[in-house]
Design an enzyme around this catalytic site. Structure first.
Site, PDB file in Angstrom:
ATOM      1  N   GLY A 446       0.812  -1.210   0.000  1.00 24.31           N
ATOM      2  CA  GLY A 446       0.000   0.000   0.000  1.00 24.31           C
ATOM      3  C   GLY A 446       0.839   1.250   0.000  1.00 24.31           C
ATOM      4  O   GLY A 446       2.063   1.208   0.162  1.00 24.31           O
ATOM      5  N   ASP A 447       0.175   2.357  -0.187  1.00 25.95           N
ATOM      6  CA  ASP A 447       0.797   3.678  -0.232  1.00 25.95           C
ATOM      7  C   ASP A 447      -0.022   4.561   0.689  1.00 25.95           C
ATOM      8  O   ASP A 447      -1.234   4.723   0.491  1.00 25.95           O
ATOM      9  CB  ASP A 447       0.775   4.201  -1.669  1.00 25.95           C
ATOM     10  CG  ASP A 447       1.349   5.605  -1.799  1.00 25.95           C
ATOM     11  OD1 ASP A 447       1.510   6.280  -0.772  1.00 25.95           O
ATOM     12  OD2 ASP A 447       1.625   6.011  -2.933  1.00 25.95           O
ATOM     13  N   PHE A 448       0.601   5.146   1.717  1.00 25.68           N
ATOM     14  CA  PHE A 448      -0.193   5.875   2.705  1.00 25.68           C
ATOM     15  C   PHE A 448      -0.850   7.133   2.145  1.00 25.68           C
ATOM     16  O   PHE A 448      -1.595   7.808   2.846  1.00 25.68           O
ATOM     17  CB  PHE A 448       0.602   6.207   3.972  1.00 25.68           C
ATOM     18  CG  PHE A 448       2.030   6.645   3.751  1.00 25.68           C
ATOM     19  CD1 PHE A 448       2.341   7.756   2.990  1.00 25.68           C
ATOM     20  CD2 PHE A 448       3.067   5.942   4.342  1.00 25.68           C
ATOM     21  CE1 PHE A 448       3.643   8.166   2.810  1.00 25.68           C
ATOM     22  CE2 PHE A 448       4.388   6.345   4.163  1.00 25.68           C
ATOM     23  CZ  PHE A 448       4.685   7.451   3.401  1.00 25.68           C
ATOM     24  N   ARG A 464      10.829   7.716  10.819  1.00 21.80           N
ATOM     25  CA  ARG A 464      11.559   8.503   9.814  1.00 21.80           C
ATOM     26  C   ARG A 464      10.763   8.627   8.518  1.00 21.80           C
ATOM     27  O   ARG A 464      11.313   8.505   7.424  1.00 21.80           O
ATOM     28  CB  ARG A 464      12.936   7.872   9.567  1.00 21.80           C
ATOM     29  CG  ARG A 464      13.801   7.854  10.803  1.00 21.80           C
ATOM     30  CD  ARG A 464      15.150   7.251  10.536  1.00 21.80           C
ATOM     31  NE  ARG A 464      15.052   5.829  10.203  1.00 21.80           N
ATOM     32  CZ  ARG A 464      16.105   5.080   9.885  1.00 21.80           C
ATOM     33  NH1 ARG A 464      17.312   5.612   9.826  1.00 21.80           N
ATOM     34  NH2 ARG A 464      15.949   3.798   9.612  1.00 21.80           N
ATOM     35  N   HIS A 467       9.601  13.272   8.249  1.00 24.10           N
ATOM     36  CA  HIS A 467      10.629  14.245   7.822  1.00 24.10           C
ATOM     37  C   HIS A 467      10.842  14.237   6.311  1.00 24.10           C
ATOM     38  O   HIS A 467      11.511  15.120   5.776  1.00 24.10           O
ATOM     39  CB  HIS A 467      11.938  14.018   8.578  1.00 24.10           C
ATOM     40  CG  HIS A 467      12.728  12.829   8.143  1.00 24.10           C
ATOM     41  ND1 HIS A 467      14.064  12.678   8.443  1.00 24.10           N
ATOM     42  CD2 HIS A 467      12.392  11.710   7.442  1.00 24.10           C
ATOM     43  CE1 HIS A 467      14.514  11.540   7.944  1.00 24.10           C
ATOM     44  NE2 HIS A 467      13.518  10.936   7.334  1.00 24.10           N
TER      45      HIS A 467
END
Length: 561
Positions: A446-448, A464, A467
């Site tokens: 998936g891709d947030f 991380r 950022h």
């Protein structure tokens, strides 16, 4: 442009004015006032600790009278009587180095006079005197006032206490080592410190006048002392350091030294396919950087240098290669990023760094290894998160699964879910199998930004990730996380934090890196609170992690529950 300096024929009015200012300073200050003015960053307890070992001893000025009569008049004008007169060792050497003359040609003397401080305690004015034909030196010193300072004096103290005082002054006190020496005429060790902040001060240098001879502490102090030009040259050659470290990793030099310390340079060159003379020159520079140290007929890795070896636990081998490779190239376009606010990496390589590394398997593997190279921060995370009532943990954008694998390893009751792009999951499978946690971990592609984060878990990890993005993208990521979290779920965020003040930190360098190479930014705790508050989340605790990272524990706000 060269500054034009007027050369006076007799004692300049600047000498008289500085002498008078030094006298007035002593009469209006005591130890507490000096510490408050010179070291405002210290707490009251720290001021008290320093004052427990030191007292305000003197102010110091450098003057250039034509003869002894002029000097006597200067003391008399302020109602002072000289009580001591002796040769200077430390200031004479400083002047000689600064002006390129032999120190035996500079007959600098120290003349003192007693003055009570504001609290009535004994104090002095210390006057460095250089008489004779030294007009050019006098003109330059009057312009720069490099020897004017305040002094704190200690009694007999041991090296441990003295090192502690140095650590306070150069640490939270924000001063830097500025030379010193041993004066055998007084049997005293002199340590100078210079103020590094831009605030207006009566004096910008501080002397620690320590009874006795402390050669080891003095050696350390002088080793940390650099003139402005020296410091700037060190900074300007930082790119050379990056490449030297990257080459040491890339060519396997560190790997060879890790298994065979002290190997003769010629033999090491044969094993690494390098030129013996060139390798020797590289090793000499690495020694200057304290990455290697002499051993037998060759060199051995220091504790710092050992981290460049590929098989070393917590190795930074891959990170050195990455920083010396693509990121090194893109930093050459930093001017573009600063002028436009856009990402230099995209400008230089023609695409975003995620796309650049994903497009080539070797580059992707290097990038994943480099990201996992900071694994020293992951060891504690598995112990710091609250797993008492937890059953599942979702790592959102967890890369090759290094963090999740470590969390599952120290919490055998947990099951894990790695939520990542399809292209990364194959490498994550290898990580989980190597850590023997594959049976407890589900991989979800998936891709947030375009896929809902797996919901219903007890713990969410976001390491991380934020950022890498501007505030608008962070808002979208955090909203998806908040939507997936139940009322009692916890979100743990790992990021470097920018200081809220001007404290020294690793993070500003990475903030510039994010601007140049990624398009994101590092943030302060306050900025994270604002981002989280906008989506109904709040920080409950913050734990420090190695390498400048922090672990933020986050939950739904009470008003949102």
């Amino acid at each position: 442009m060269t500054r034009s300096l007027a050369v006076p024929s007799r004692m300049d009015s600047i000498d008289s004015e500085r002498f008078g200012a030094a006298v007035r300073f002593v009469r209006t200050h005591d130890t507490a006032a000096v510490l408050a003015e010179m070291l405002p960053e210290l707490t009251a307890a720290e001021h008290a600790a320093v004052a427990g070992h030191c007292t305000f001893a003197h102010t110091a000025v450098l003057v250039f009278p034509e003869d002894a009569g002029e000097l006597d008049k200067l003391f008399t004008a302020h109602g002072l009587v000289p009580v001591a007169d002796g040769p200077s060792t430390v200031v004479r050497r400083r002047l000689a180095v600064r002006h390129g003359v032999r120190d035996d040609r500079l007959p600098v003397r120290i003349v003192r006079a007693d003055i009570p401080a504001a609290d009535g305690n004994d104090c002095e004015i210390e006057v460095f005197v250089l008489m004779g034909e030294h007009d050019q030196i006098a003109a330059a010193e009057r312009a720069d006032s490099a020897e004017s300072h305040l002094a704190l004096a200690t009694g007999e103290i041991d090296d441990i206490t003295l090192n502690g005082l140095r650590a306070v002054l150069t640490g939270r006190g924000k001063m830097r080592s500025d030379g010193g020496g041993y004066n055998p005429h007084e049997d005293a060790t002199i340590l100078y410190f210079a103020c590094t902040s831009g605030r207006a001060l009566s004096y910008r240098r501080l002397e620690l006048h320590v009874a006795g001879h402390h050669p080891e502490v003095l050696g350390t102090h002088l080793g940390e002392t650099q003139e402005s030009g020296h410091r700037l040259l060190r900074l300007l050659t930082g790119a050379w350091t990056t490449q030297a470290l990257a080459v040491t990793a890339e060519l396997g030099i560190a790997d060879r030294l890790a298994v065979a310390p002290g190997l003769p340079v010629a033999e090491l060159a044969t094993l690494t396919g390098t030129d013996s003379d060139a390798l020797g020159r590289l090793l000499r520079y690495l020694h200057d950087l304290e990455v290697v140290e002499p051993a037998g007929p060759g060199f051995a890795l220091t504790d710092t240098g050992a981290l460049l070896a590929n098989e070393r636990e917590h190795s930074l081998h891959a990170l050195a290669r990455l920083y010396g490779g693509a990121f090194y190239e893109s930093f050459g376009a930093l001017d573009f990023a600063v002028r436009t606010g856009n990402t230099a990496f995209d400008e230089h390589f023609g695409r975003h760094h995620f796309e650049y590394f994903a497009a080539d398997p070797k580059r992707a593997a290097l990038f994943d290894s480099a990201m996992a190279a900071s694994a020293a921060i992951f060891g504690r995370v598995g112990h710091l998160i609250d797993t008492a009532a937890a059953h599942t943990v979702v790592d959102v954008g967890g890369g090759n699964g290094e963090l999740l694998a470590r969390v599952l390893s120290v919490n055998p009751e947990l099951r894990g879910v790695l939520f990542e792009r399809e292209s990364t999951l194959d490498r994550a499978r290898v990580t989980f199998e190597r850590a023997d946690v594959a049976g407890r971990c589900e991989l979800v592609a998936g891709d947030f930004f375009g896929t809902a984060v797996p919901s219903g878990s007890d713990i969410y990890l976001l390491s991380r990730v934020l950022h890498d993005w501007a505030d608008a993208e962070c808002d979208a990521i955090l909203r998806r996380c908040a939507a997936a979290m139940t009322a009692d779920a916890q979100l743990y965020i790992i990021e470097r934090l920018l200081p809220e003040d001007d404290s020294r930190s690793l993070t500003p360098a990475w903030d510039l890196h994010m601007l140049c190479n990624v398009g994101g930014r590092e943030r302060t705790t306050t900025q994270f609170r604002e981002l989280l508050g906008a989506v109904g989340l709040e920080i409950t605790t913050c734990d420090e992690l190695p390498l400048g990272f922090a672990l933020l524990r986050v939950r739904h706000t009470r008003t949102a529950r």
